[in-house]
Design a protein around this motif. Structure first.
Motif, PDB file in Angstrom:
ATOM      1  N   GLU A 115     -42.864  90.437  61.135  1.00 37.71           N
ATOM      2  CA  GLU A 115     -41.620  90.559  60.380  1.00 37.71           C
ATOM      3  C   GLU A 115     -40.538  91.172  61.276  1.00 37.71           C
ATOM      4  O   GLU A 115     -40.864  91.960  62.174  1.00 37.71           O
ATOM      5  CB  GLU A 115     -41.818  91.478  59.180  1.00 37.71           C
TER       6      GLU A 115
ATOM      7  N   HIS B 145     -37.586  93.542  62.802  1.00 37.34           N
ATOM      8  CA  HIS B 145     -37.323  94.978  62.783  1.00 37.34           C
ATOM      9  C   HIS B 145     -36.432  95.285  61.592  1.00 37.34           C
ATOM     10  O   HIS B 145     -35.541  94.497  61.255  1.00 37.34           O
ATOM     11  CB  HIS B 145     -36.633  95.418  64.084  1.00 37.34           C
TER      12      HIS B 145
ATOM     13  N   THR C 246     -37.357  95.424  58.493  1.00 41.31           N
ATOM     14  CA  THR C 246     -37.944  94.926  57.250  1.00 41.31           C
ATOM     15  C   THR C 246     -38.670  96.052  56.526  1.00 41.31           C
ATOM     16  O   THR C 246     -38.603  96.176  55.314  1.00 41.31           O
ATOM     17  CB  THR C 246     -38.936  93.779  57.539  1.00 41.31           C
ATOM     18  N   ARG C 247     -39.371  96.858  57.298  1.00 38.13           N
ATOM     19  CA  ARG C 247     -40.094  98.035  56.810  1.00 38.13           C
ATOM     20  C   ARG C 247     -40.309  98.948  58.008  1.00 38.13           C
ATOM     21  O   ARG C 247     -39.916  98.597  59.116  1.00 38.13           O
ATOM     22  CB  ARG C 247     -41.399  97.645  56.117  1.00 38.13           C
ATOM     23  N   ALA C 248     -40.925 100.097  57.824  1.00 40.83           N
ATOM     24  CA  ALA C 248     -41.191 101.008  58.941  1.00 40.83           C
ATOM     25  C   ALA C 248     -41.932 100.244  60.043  1.00 40.83           C
ATOM     26  O   ALA C 248     -42.781  99.391  59.755  1.00 40.83           O
ATOM     27  CB  ALA C 248     -42.021 102.200  58.473  1.00 40.83           C
ATOM     28  N   ASP C 249     -41.616 100.532  61.308  1.00 40.78           N
ATOM     29  CA  ASP C 249     -42.166  99.774  62.433  1.00 40.78           C
ATOM     30  C   ASP C 249     -43.686  99.671  62.380  1.00 40.78           C
ATOM     31  O   ASP C 249     -44.247  98.594  62.569  1.00 40.78           O
ATOM     32  CB  ASP C 249     -41.732 100.392  63.766  1.00 40.78           C
TER      33      ASP C 249
ATOM     34  N   GLU D 207     -45.600  99.599  59.997  1.00 46.12           N
ATOM     35  CA  GLU D 207     -46.067  98.845  58.826  1.00 46.12           C
ATOM     36  C   GLU D 207     -45.669  97.372  58.842  1.00 46.12           C
ATOM     37  O   GLU D 207     -46.014  96.638  57.917  1.00 46.12           O
ATOM     38  CB  GLU D 207     -45.537  99.505  57.551  1.00 46.12           C
ATOM     39  N   ARG D 208     -44.951  96.943  59.874  1.00 49.15           N
ATOM     40  CA  ARG D 208     -44.517  95.547  59.921  1.00 49.15           C
ATOM     41  C   ARG D 208     -45.720  94.611  59.945  1.00 49.15           C
ATOM     42  O   ARG D 208     -46.671  94.827  60.678  1.00 49.15           O
ATOM     43  CB  ARG D 208     -43.616  95.302  61.134  1.00 49.15           C
ATOM     44  N   ARG D 209     -45.676  93.581  59.142  1.00 47.14           N
ATOM     45  CA  ARG D 209     -46.795  92.647  58.986  1.00 47.14           C
ATOM     46  C   ARG D 209     -46.566  91.369  59.798  1.00 47.14           C
ATOM     47  O   ARG D 209     -45.453  91.057  60.185  1.00 47.14           O
ATOM     48  CB  ARG D 209     -46.946  92.273  57.513  1.00 47.14           C
TER      49      ARG D 209
ATOM     50  N   LYS E  96     -51.078  99.961  64.502  1.00 46.04           N
ATOM     51  CA  LYS E  96     -49.944  99.340  63.817  1.00 46.04           C
ATOM     52  C   LYS E  96     -50.428  98.090  63.081  1.00 46.04           C
ATOM     53  O   LYS E  96     -51.264  97.334  63.598  1.00 46.04           O
ATOM     54  CB  LYS E  96     -48.832  98.995  64.802  1.00 46.04           C
TER      55      LYS E  96
END
Length: 156
Positions: free
Chosen positions: A14, A16, A18-21, A23-25, A56
């Motif tokens: 995803e 940068h 989108t969510r905390a680094d 936690e990016r999926r 991560k």
């Protein structure tokens, strides 16, 4: 006989923000890249003795999807966030002569470690693999594979 460090950069993730680094999926494309990497490693009959992954989410998920085609489960290793050559060599100690270790993590760490071990300058693509063959303290870049090449090897 030499030991090998296999570096698998996490698949496409995803954007940068989108969510905390941490936690990016993975995107659907990133998931496909991870599966193809594992299938390609299996097709090459190059299964690692152990897979270490960054904690991560995008790296851990890449490792889990790749390991679906390989024996064993990934082991989370926090030093894969900010990996350096010394730590990579320490992880290689888990392998005996002729064996492979697979590291799943991030850029720019992987390119820098490959350079520090071999002198080679590389551009690791998301979902790509670099292989470093270690003979004592000397490293040699054995192969660099992009995701499209891994898909071809995997037959995907």
């Amino acid at each position: 006989m030499s030991r090998q460090l296999w570096f698998l950069r996490h698949g496409e993730a995803e954007p940068h923000g989108t969510r905390a680094d941490a936690e990016r999926r993975l995107t659907a494309r990133g998931e496909d890249q991870a599966r193809a990497a594992g299938q390609a490693i299996a097709a090459l009959d190059a299964a690692p003795v152990i897979v270490f992954t960054s904690p991560k989410v995008r790296a851990h998920d890449t490792a889990a999807l790749a390991c679906a085609a390989l024996p064993g489960d990934p082991v989370v290793h926090h030093a894969l966030v900010g990996l350096d050559a010394g730590e990579a060599l320490a992880l290689l100690e888990a392998a005996s002569d002729g064996e492979r270790i697979l590291l799943v993590g991030h850029e720019p760490d992987f390119s820098q470690v490959v350079h520090d071990l071999t002198g080679a300058r590389i551009d690791m693509k998301k979902g790509g693999i670099a292989v470093v063959r270690m003979d004592g303290s000397r490293g040699e870049l054995a192969v660099l594979l992009r995701p499209r090449e891994l898909r071809a090897i995997a037959g995907a």
